[in-house]
Design a protein around this motif. Structure first.
Motif, short mmCIF file in Angstrom:
data_model
loop_
_atom_site.label_atom_id
_atom_site.label_comp_id
_atom_site.label_asym_id
_atom_site.label_seq_id
_atom_site.Cartn_x
_atom_site.Cartn_y
_atom_site.Cartn_z
N GLU A 244 0.78 -1.17 0.39
CA GLU A 244 -0.15 0.15 -0.19
C GLU A 244 1.26 1.29 -0.18
O GLU A 244 1.74 1.50 0.21
CB GLU A 244 -1.04 0.33 1.15
CG GLU A 244 -1.74 1.06 0.93
CD GLU A 244 -2.62 1.37 2.68
OE1 GLU A 244 -3.44 2.01 3.04
OE2 GLU A 244 -2.71 0.44 3.30
N MET A 246 1.85 4.87 0.67
CA MET A 246 1.84 5.67 1.92
C MET A 246 2.12 7.10 2.52
O MET A 246 2.94 7.43 0.92
CB MET A 246 2.74 5.11 3.39
CG MET A 246 2.21 3.23 3.64
SD MET A 246 0.69 3.28 4.37
CE MET A 246 0.48 4.11 5.81
N SER A 247 2.07 7.89 3.03
CA SER A 247 2.19 8.89 3.18
C SER A 247 3.69 9.72 2.92
O SER A 247 3.72 10.24 2.52
CB SER A 247 1.48 10.08 3.64
OG SER A 247 1.87 10.23 4.87
N ASP A 248 4.58 8.79 3.43
CA ASP A 248 6.03 8.67 3.32
C ASP A 248 6.29 8.49 1.91
O ASP A 248 8.03 8.87 2.11
CB ASP A 248 7.07 8.27 4.30
CG ASP A 248 5.99 6.76 3.82
OD1 ASP A 248 5.71 6.01 2.49
OD2 ASP A 248 6.95 5.29 4.44
N GLY A 249 5.77 8.35 1.01
CA GLY A 249 6.47 8.49 -0.47
C GLY A 249 6.69 6.90 -0.35
O GLY A 249 7.86 7.01 -1.66
N HIS A 252 4.24 0.27 1.31
CA HIS A 252 4.26 -1.06 2.28
C HIS A 252 3.88 -2.22 2.48
O HIS A 252 2.54 -2.29 2.25
CB HIS A 252 4.15 -0.41 3.66
CG HIS A 252 4.59 0.86 4.40
ND1 HIS A 252 5.69 1.08 5.34
CD2 HIS A 252 5.23 2.48 3.73
CE1 HIS A 252 6.32 1.62 5.25
NE2 HIS A 252 5.79 3.41 4.42
N SER A 265 10.45 1.66 -2.17
CA SER A 265 10.82 2.78 -2.23
C SER A 265 10.81 2.56 -3.52
O SER A 265 12.53 1.99 -4.06
CB SER A 265 11.86 3.47 -1.42
OG SER A 265 11.67 3.15 0.41
N ALA A 273 4.19 9.20 -5.48
CA ALA A 273 2.95 9.71 -4.60
C ALA A 273 1.95 9.35 -5.91
O ALA A 273 2.19 9.32 -6.92
CB ALA A 273 3.32 11.28 -5.33
N GLU A 275 -0.92 10.39 -7.01
CA GLU A 275 -1.01 11.62 -8.39
C GLU A 275 0.22 11.79 -9.70
O GLU A 275 0.22 11.82 -10.51
CB GLU A 275 -1.56 13.06 -7.84
CG GLU A 275 -0.78 13.93 -7.00
CD GLU A 275 -0.56 13.16 -5.91
OE1 GLU A 275 0.64 14.02 -4.68
OE2 GLU A 275 -0.76 12.50 -5.08
#
Length: 363
Positions: A244, A246-249, A252, A265, A273, A275
């Motif tokens: 998934e 996540m907001s940390d880019g 996870h 990563s 991101a 978008e």
């Protein structure tokens, strides 16, 4: 000058008189006390009220009838009084090996949210994570206290984490925290009980050495052979594997409790991101396993390697290490052995890999 027989006789007679007076006074006092006790034990007749107020802590005898039952305190009264007298045990979320725990007793109940806000103002940013707990007299348990806590507490405790990946807490950290807690307690007429700093600092240094010895991360790379990886296809493959964004880019892989097992990563210095994935092209990705933070390191490592190979096959890439050398069976076996060794060392010290304590220490 010699003392005559007459003088000796006068001294002796004087002593006898003093002793006699003392004995007479004691006899009179005892006689008077017996009379007063007799009056206390007689119920006035004819409806006349006694001139002495009856004690609220005893039942007077009643002539010609049954004495009224002594009122008994309720279970809640007993529990509330006991909770205010005896400090409750520490919260189960607190571990004195890893936390510097300050108990706070308030004379009057303190609203948790108000105390938390005052602590924020007085402590000026603790150097390590700080958690607050309040003891509920009604539920007989500790509750986590935050900015919006409306409940009130007689007992509160503050737990400062002694060690994280930045290192152990220092003497200055504990000194500043203790001073700030004292200022906060003065606002609420509360009493802090500060533990010894020397013992805490010794524990922190020992624990930091242990953590440094087992703090390893395993990383593998999936790099492009000819063409870069399209972001849209990469995202679809990652989500199909259960990861998934996540907001940390990063993507996870999380367990049923939401704890990250490993992370995917971008190998390039650009965060993923949602978008922007449609127009993104990258030359590779990195998958990372944080060994102390997972319960079954070998199993998670094997799953991570499986995802890496799936990505490589679907995207036309290769699975390599940081030196761009292919991962062979020998390298995989060595990593499995390392994971088992380090997680075994943690368990021997009473720190279960992937436990809440491990997650806090390796953060």
């Amino acid at each position: 000058m010699a003392i005559s027989d007459l003088q000796m006789g006068l001294v002796g007679a004087g002593g006898v008189v003093v002793v006699g007076i003392f004995a007479f006074n004691k006899w009179q006092e005892r006689k008077h006390r017996k009379k007063m006790d007799a009056l206390d034990n007689v119920q006035p007749l004819g409806g006349e009220a006694s001139s002495r107020p009856a004690s609220a802590d005893r039942l007077e005898p009643v002539i010609g009838g049954e004495a009224p039952a002594r009122p008994q305190p309720s279970a809640q009264d007993v529990k509330d009084a006991s909770a205010r007298r005896v400090p409750p045990l520490l919260p189960i979320e607190v571990d004195e090996r890893a936390d510097w725990v300050v108990r706070i007793e308030a004379i009057e109940p303190v609203v948790g949210g108000r105390l938390w806000q005052a602590a924020t103002e007085q402590l000026d940013g603790p150097a390590k994570p700080l958690r607050w707990f309040g003891f509920s007299d009604t539920d007989n348990r500790w509750e986590l206290v935050g900015a919006n806590t409306a409940a009130s507490y007689h007992w509160v405790c503050a737990a400062l984490q002694l060690v994280d990946r930045r290192g152990p807490a220092s003497d200055g950290d504990l000194t500043r925290l203790g001073a700030g807690l004292q200022r906060m307690c003065d606002l609420f007429m509360a009493i802090p009980s500060l533990p010894a700093k020397a013992d805490a600092l010794t524990r922190a240094a020992d624990l930091d050495r242990l953590c440094a010895g087992v703090d390893i991360q395993i990383g593998v790379n999936v790099v492009a052979r000819d063409q870069g990886f399209a972001g849209t296809k990469l995202r679809g493959l990652a989500e199909a594997a259960g990861l998934e964004l996540m907001s940390d880019g990063s993507f996870h892989a999380r367990d049923e409790l939401g704890v990250s097992q490993f992370v995917l990563s971008n190998l390039e210095p650009v965060l993923f991101a949602a978008e922007e994935m449609r127009g993104l092209v990258t030359q590779g990705v990195t998958l990372t396993l944080d060994v102390p933070r997972v319960a079954d390191g070998v199993r998670v490592f094997e799953r991570m390697m499986g995802v890496a190979q799936q990505l490589a096959d679907a995207l036309g890439g290769a699975v390599v290490d940081d030196n761009r050398s292919p991962f062979g069976d020998k390298a995989v076996g060595l990593i499995r052995a390392q994971i088992e060794q380090f997680q075994g060392q943690m368990a021997e010290q009473g720190i279960a890999p992937g436990s809440p304590l491990a997650l806090r220490l390796f953060s």
